[in-house]
Design an enzyme around this catalytic site. Structure first.
Site, PDB file in Angstrom:
ATOM      1  N   TYR A 247      86.251  94.418  77.827  1.00 24.17           N
ATOM      2  CA  TYR A 247      87.195  95.039  76.903  1.00 24.17           C
ATOM      3  C   TYR A 247      87.957  96.003  77.783  1.00 24.17           C
ATOM      4  CZ  TYR A 247      85.436  92.907  72.657  1.00 24.17           C
ATOM      5  OH  TYR A 247      85.119  92.006  71.690  1.00 24.17           O
TER       6      TYR A 247
ATOM      7  N   LYS B 265      89.741  85.172  77.202  1.00 25.20           N
ATOM      8  CA  LYS B 265      89.029  84.716  75.991  1.00 25.20           C
ATOM      9  C   LYS B 265      89.816  85.085  74.737  1.00 25.20           C
ATOM     10  CE  LYS B 265      84.464  85.236  73.737  1.00 25.20           C
ATOM     11  NZ  LYS B 265      84.525  86.255  72.704  1.00 25.20           N
TER      12      LYS B 265
ATOM     13  N   SER C 234      83.089  79.206  69.239  1.00 23.78           N
ATOM     14  CA  SER C 234      83.287  79.457  67.799  1.00 23.78           C
ATOM     15  C   SER C 234      82.788  78.276  66.973  1.00 23.78           C
ATOM     16  CB  SER C 234      84.745  79.791  67.440  1.00 23.78           C
ATOM     17  OG  SER C 234      85.120  81.016  68.088  1.00 23.78           O
TER      18      SER C 234
ATOM     19  N   ARG D  92      76.236  83.432  67.704  1.00 22.37           N
ATOM     20  CA  ARG D  92      75.233  83.959  66.770  1.00 22.37           C
ATOM     21  C   ARG D  92      73.828  83.346  66.862  1.00 22.37           C
ATOM     22  NH1 ARG D  92      80.092  83.641  64.076  1.00 22.37           N
ATOM     23  NH2 ARG D  92      80.941  85.515  63.073  1.00 22.37           N
TER      24      ARG D  92
HETATM   25  C1  LIG Z   1      77.510  90.401  66.738  1.00 21.82           C
HETATM   26  C2  LIG Z   1      78.595  89.866  67.609  1.00 21.82           C
HETATM   27  C3  LIG Z   1      79.102  90.662  68.627  1.00 21.82           C
HETATM   28  C4  LIG Z   1      80.110  90.169  69.461  1.00 21.82           C
HETATM   29  N1  LIG Z   1      80.530  90.949  70.501  1.00 21.82           N
HETATM   30  C5  LIG Z   1      81.457  90.466  71.343  1.00 21.82           C
HETATM   31  C6  LIG Z   1      81.843  91.225  72.471  1.00 21.82           C
HETATM   32  O1  LIG Z   1      81.345  92.315  72.695  1.00 21.82           O
HETATM   33  N2  LIG Z   1      82.790  90.686  73.284  1.00 21.82           N
HETATM   34  C7  LIG Z   1      83.365  89.455  73.039  1.00 21.82           C
HETATM   35  O2  LIG Z   1      84.226  89.008  73.792  1.00 21.82           O
HETATM   36  N3  LIG Z   1      82.992  88.712  71.988  1.00 21.82           N
HETATM   37  C8  LIG Z   1      82.049  89.180  71.143  1.00 21.82           C
HETATM   38  N4  LIG Z   1      81.648  88.401  70.101  1.00 21.82           N
HETATM   39  C9  LIG Z   1      82.225  87.055  69.914  1.00 21.82           C
HETATM   40  C10 LIG Z   1      81.419  86.007  70.698  1.00 21.82           C
HETATM   41  O3  LIG Z   1      81.573  86.169  72.085  1.00 21.82           O
HETATM   42  C11 LIG Z   1      81.872  84.582  70.363  1.00 21.82           C
HETATM   43  O4  LIG Z   1      83.253  84.453  70.560  1.00 21.82           O
HETATM   44  C12 LIG Z   1      81.524  84.130  68.947  1.00 21.82           C
HETATM   45  O5  LIG Z   1      80.315  84.698  68.492  1.00 21.82           O
HETATM   46  C13 LIG Z   1      81.408  82.609  68.954  1.00 21.82           C
HETATM   47  O6  LIG Z   1      81.207  82.129  67.707  1.00 21.82           O
HETATM   48  P1  LIG Z   1      79.760  81.697  67.118  1.00 21.82           P
HETATM   49  O7  LIG Z   1      79.049  82.959  66.791  1.00 21.82           O
HETATM   50  O8  LIG Z   1      80.189  80.924  65.906  1.00 21.82           O
HETATM   51  O9  LIG Z   1      79.055  80.839  68.145  1.00 21.82           O
HETATM   52  C14 LIG Z   1      80.640  88.872  69.245  1.00 21.82           C
HETATM   53  C15 LIG Z   1      80.124  88.073  68.233  1.00 21.82           C
HETATM   54  C16 LIG Z   1      79.110  88.547  67.421  1.00 21.82           C
HETATM   55  C17 LIG Z   1      78.553  87.635  66.356  1.00 21.82           C
HETATM   56  C1  LIG Z   2      84.447  94.952  68.917  1.00 23.33           C
HETATM   57  C2  LIG Z   2      83.332  94.679  69.831  1.00 23.33           C
HETATM   58  C3  LIG Z   2      82.853  95.885  70.519  1.00 23.33           C
HETATM   59  C4  LIG Z   2      82.255  93.825  69.269  1.00 23.33           C
HETATM   60  C5  LIG Z   2      82.799  92.522  68.836  1.00 23.33           C
HETATM   61  O1  LIG Z   2      83.444  91.842  69.589  1.00 23.33           O
HETATM   62  C6  LIG Z   2      82.563  92.016  67.513  1.00 23.33           C
HETATM   63  O2  LIG Z   2      81.910  92.690  66.708  1.00 23.33           O
HETATM   64  O3  LIG Z   2      83.035  90.929  67.210  1.00 23.33           O
END
Ligand SMILES: Cc1cc2nc3c(=O)[nH]c(=O)nc-3n(C[C@H](O)[C@H](O)[C@H](O)COP(=O)(O)O)c2cc1C
Ligand SMILES: CC(C)CC(=O)C(=O)O
Length: 387
Positions: free
Chosen positions: A152, A260, A316, A339
């Site tokens: 980030y 990303k 995703s 997830r």
């Molecule tokens: C609880 C949570 C926190 C996440 N934190 C970040 C993050 O810090 N940075 C980021 O690039 N993506 C973050 N993501 C997005 C994931 O990298 C990813 O794009 C997404 O979970 C993919 O989809 P899926 O959960 O359906 O597999 C987060 C997703 C979740 C569920």
């Molecule tokens: C905003 C971030 C710090 C966490 C994140 O990517 C999310 O919660 O989807």
């Protein structure tokens, strides 16, 4: 190579699953339901939650259902090799752990547990900037395992440079720059419970352990948490930087860089023009723009636009081995899983994450074999049909 991952199926049958290892299920839907029982309601809602009505989160799943595999027979797929190289990292299978922040809200061992589980399988973790564990501590837990870093992007160049150099020093080889979350989306479940983990100081280990960030504060985070959190949030929110600013990252990171959150082929072309090495086609698991197109639906056009110029990764909605095959067949170089392993972490820390990853890899391995494919390179659009 035969059964490199599929062997987990036998292991489960032999131990009479129901079973001895957490989390006692191999099914993504039951896994989530069981995690909901274990996690605090706020943490569960945060992880499971999506933007707005959840339309994009649902669309991500529905898009996979519109493609079907066409299995081939008598191809001798008993010996399989799922290995691949992704952004310079050799992998036993093209699967990575998506960056997920604030893992301390899920399990006390947080990112360390995840890093150990991933390293045991040789899969990369992509450490989030919003980690609850420092860059260096996760590197130590990851040991010889492959590790990438997700940025980030702080708008203070010295803070950014400091974080990047720490990640390089600590052995993170590739950089994933997340562009789709320059501010948090409207997330009703978190709004209704008034829950934002960052405001409690969760997910701040990277900036709070950074000397340059600390030098920007009037008071140390230990003395004035709210001001430190707000200072950090103000650094990573906003869209004041354009495509030109990627030159800064190129200068300060000598390994591969992937952007990303790419969903439009023109943005993928701009990434290639800016000298990026990859893109991650992603809508953040439906957590950002509600109503955005399903990630899988834009994958083919992005591969067509830039597949010969950079590596196209995907996330995703991936939940099963067949989902991985479909994304790879549509041109993804690798997939990132979000997830499901977070729910594994909730169940059993390191063991839970390992179980979820081994289950997905076994399912992928068996689906490949039963469809008649021995290698990842055999997966092309020709192995699919529109449902
Ligand atoms: C609880 C949570 C926190 C996440 N934190 C970040 C993050 O810090 N940075 C980021 O690039 N993506 C973050 N993501 C997005 C994931 O990298 C990813 O794009 C997404 O979970 C993919 O989809 P899926 O959960 O359906 O597999 C987060 C997703 C979740 C569920
Ligand atoms: C905003 C971030 C710090 C966490 C994140 O990517 C999310 O919660 O989807």
């Amino acid at each position: 190579m035969a059964g490199q991952f599929a062997g987990y199926q036998n292991e489960i049958y032999l131990q009479g699953y129901g079973g001895t290892a957490p989390p006692f299920t191999t099914d993504a839907t039951r896994l989530e339901a069981a995690a909901a029982e274990l996690m605090g309601p706020e943490a569960y809602s945060y992880v499971a939650g999506a933007a707005g009505s959840g339309a994009t989160a649902s669309a991500n799943r529905a898009a996979f259902d519109r493609w079907r595999l066409v299995p081939r027979m008598l191809t001798d797929a008993t010996e399989r090799d799922l290995s691949s190289t992704v952004l310079g990292t050799p992998l036993p299978a093209p699967v990575l752990l998506a960056p997920v922040g604030v893992q301390s809200i899920v399990h006390a061992d947080a990112e360390r547990a995840t890093a150990r589980a991933a390293a045991a399988l040789g899969l990369p973790v992509v450490l989030s900037t919003a980690s609850s564990t420092s860059i260096e501590d996760v590197a130590e837990a990851s040991g010889d395992g492959p590790r990438w870093f997700q940025l980030y992007w702080p708008n203070d160049p010295d803070v950014c440079g400091s974080i990047l150099s720490r990640a390089r020093e600590a052995g993170y080889t590739a950089l994933v720059v997340t562009l789709d979350t320059w501010t948090l989306a409207w997330r009703p479940s978190d709004l209704d419970s008034g829950y934002l983990p960052f405001l409690q100081g969760e997910g701040m280990a990277v900036p709070f352990s950074d000397p340059v960030f600390r030098s920007r504060l009037d008071k140390a985070p230990e003395d004035d948490l709210p001001s430190a959190v707000l200072r950090w949030i103000s650094m990573i929110t906003g869209t004041d930087r354009g495509w030109d600013a990627l030159a800064f990252l190129r200068e300060h990171w000598d390994g591969p860089i992937a952007l990303k959150g790419i969903q439009h082929p023109d943005d993928a072309r701009r990434a290639a023009d800016a000298g990026m090495d990859g893109v991650v086609v992603s809508n953040h698991g439906g957590r950002q723009v509600d109503g955005a197109v399903a990630s899988l639906d834009v994958l083919p056009e992005i591969v067509a636009a830039v597949g010969d110029r950079l590596e196209v990764l995907f996330d995703s909605g991936v939940r099963t081995g067949a989902d991985v095959v479909k994304a790879l067949a549509l041109g993804a170089r690798a997939v990132l899983l979000g997830r499901p392993w977070v729910y594994g972490l909730a169940h059993g820390g390191e063991d839970g994450v390992r179980h979820v990853l081994r289950s997905l890899l076994a399912d992928l391995d068996l689906t490949m074999g039963l469809s008649g494919h021995r290698r990842i390179t055999e997966l092309t659009p020709a192995v699919l049909r529109r449902a």
